[in-house]
Design an enzyme around this catalytic site. Structure first.
Site, short mmCIF file in Angstrom:
data_model
loop_
_atom_site.label_atom_id
_atom_site.label_comp_id
_atom_site.label_asym_id
_atom_site.label_seq_id
_atom_site.Cartn_x
_atom_site.Cartn_y
_atom_site.Cartn_z
N ASP A 94 14.82 -0.96 2.74
CA ASP A 94 15.42 -2.07 3.48
C ASP A 94 15.97 -3.13 2.54
O ASP A 94 17.05 -3.69 2.76
CB ASP A 94 14.39 -2.70 4.41
CG ASP A 94 14.16 -1.88 5.67
OD1 ASP A 94 15.00 -1.02 5.98
OD2 ASP A 94 13.14 -2.10 6.32
N ASP A 141 9.56 -3.26 2.08
CA ASP A 141 10.16 -1.94 2.21
C ASP A 141 11.33 -1.84 1.22
O ASP A 141 12.34 -2.53 1.37
CB ASP A 141 10.66 -1.73 3.64
CG ASP A 141 11.18 -0.32 3.88
OD1 ASP A 141 12.24 0.03 3.30
OD2 ASP A 141 10.53 0.44 4.62
N THR A 169 1.57 9.17 12.38
CA THR A 169 0.65 9.91 11.51
C THR A 169 0.75 9.50 10.04
O THR A 169 -0.12 9.83 9.25
CB THR A 169 0.93 11.40 11.60
OG1 THR A 169 2.24 11.68 11.07
CG2 THR A 169 0.88 11.89 13.04
N ARG A 176 8.83 8.95 7.06
CA ARG A 176 7.41 8.87 7.37
C ARG A 176 7.21 8.70 8.87
O ARG A 176 7.71 7.74 9.45
CB ARG A 176 6.77 7.70 6.60
CG ARG A 176 5.27 7.61 6.77
CD ARG A 176 4.65 6.65 5.78
NE ARG A 176 5.19 5.29 5.93
CZ ARG A 176 4.82 4.26 5.18
NH1 ARG A 176 3.97 4.46 4.19
NH2 ARG A 176 5.32 3.06 5.37
#
Length: 211
Positions: free
Chosen positions: A205, A202, A110, A106
């Site tokens: 992670d 996340d 944006t 990602r």
């Protein structure tokens, strides 16, 4: 309002394990173990309507007609990197399934998905494909992955995740209204960085210990 194509898996075991995963103090080992167990449970839901056909089998007592999964083998399409954390659990339930990978990241500015890797089994047009990613946040990665998969014309296509945000559901459904979404939870919203709230952080992670 949640689209009818969204299947919210509310089984108590699914919800219990998801609650344990949300705990910020859960170690990477605990998180990975729970994710594998949850993926196994979710596999039963996402494959519930797989087509079957009758075959003849000889039991110790007599011959009978019994159902087996129909057609070419199922494909789990893992959206890297977090999708790989679900593969072991899914393959324990469907060990004959093939596995493909779609590499997306990602863009932090944006929040759009950028593809960097794509590898799938041959003959997807004869296979049922389940795209796998623990998180459906903005929906951009899911849409990009499904765009790529649809170009190969699979026999059927589904999307499996653990957590979904309303924004992600709306984005995916707007782009692919024919693709069913299977999720263990629909959380409240996204924060300014595109993370699901309350969420579980996340997923990549926490799976790989890189937080």
């Amino acid at each position: 309002m949640t689209p009818p194509q969204v299947h919210h898996v509310t089984h108590p075991l699914v919800q219990h394990k998801l609650t344990l995963m949300r705990n910020k103090n859960a170690s990477s080992t605990t998180f990975r173990t729970l994710l594998g167990e949850l993926a196994m449970l979710m596999a039963y839901e996402v494959t519930r309507d797989m087509p079957t056909h009758l075959v003849e089998v000889q039991t110790p007592l007599e011959t009978m007609q019994s159902p087996m999964i129909d057609g070419k083998k199922l494909v789990f399409a893992s959206i890297l990197r977090a999708g790989n954390g679900m593969l072991d659990g899914l393959l324990r339930v469907v060990p004959s399934a093939r596995v493909g990978h779609i590499g997306l990241y990602r863009d932090p500015a944006t929040l759009k998905a950028v593809e960097y890797y794509y590898k799938m089994p041959a003959d997807l047009q004869e296979r049922d494909v389940i795209a796998v990613d623990p998180m459906l946040a903005t929906g951009h990665s899911a849409v990009a992955a499904l765009n790529k998969l649809k170009a190969a014309r699979p026999r059927s296509l589904k999307f499996l995740c653990l957590l979904a945000a309303p924004t992600g559901i709306q984005t995916l459904h707007a782009a692919h209204p024919d693709v069913p979404i299977y999720t263990a939870a629909i959380d409240r919203e996204l924060n300014d960085h595109g993370y699901i709230l309350p969420g579980l952080g996340d997923a990549g992670d926490r799976i790989f210990g890189t937080k």
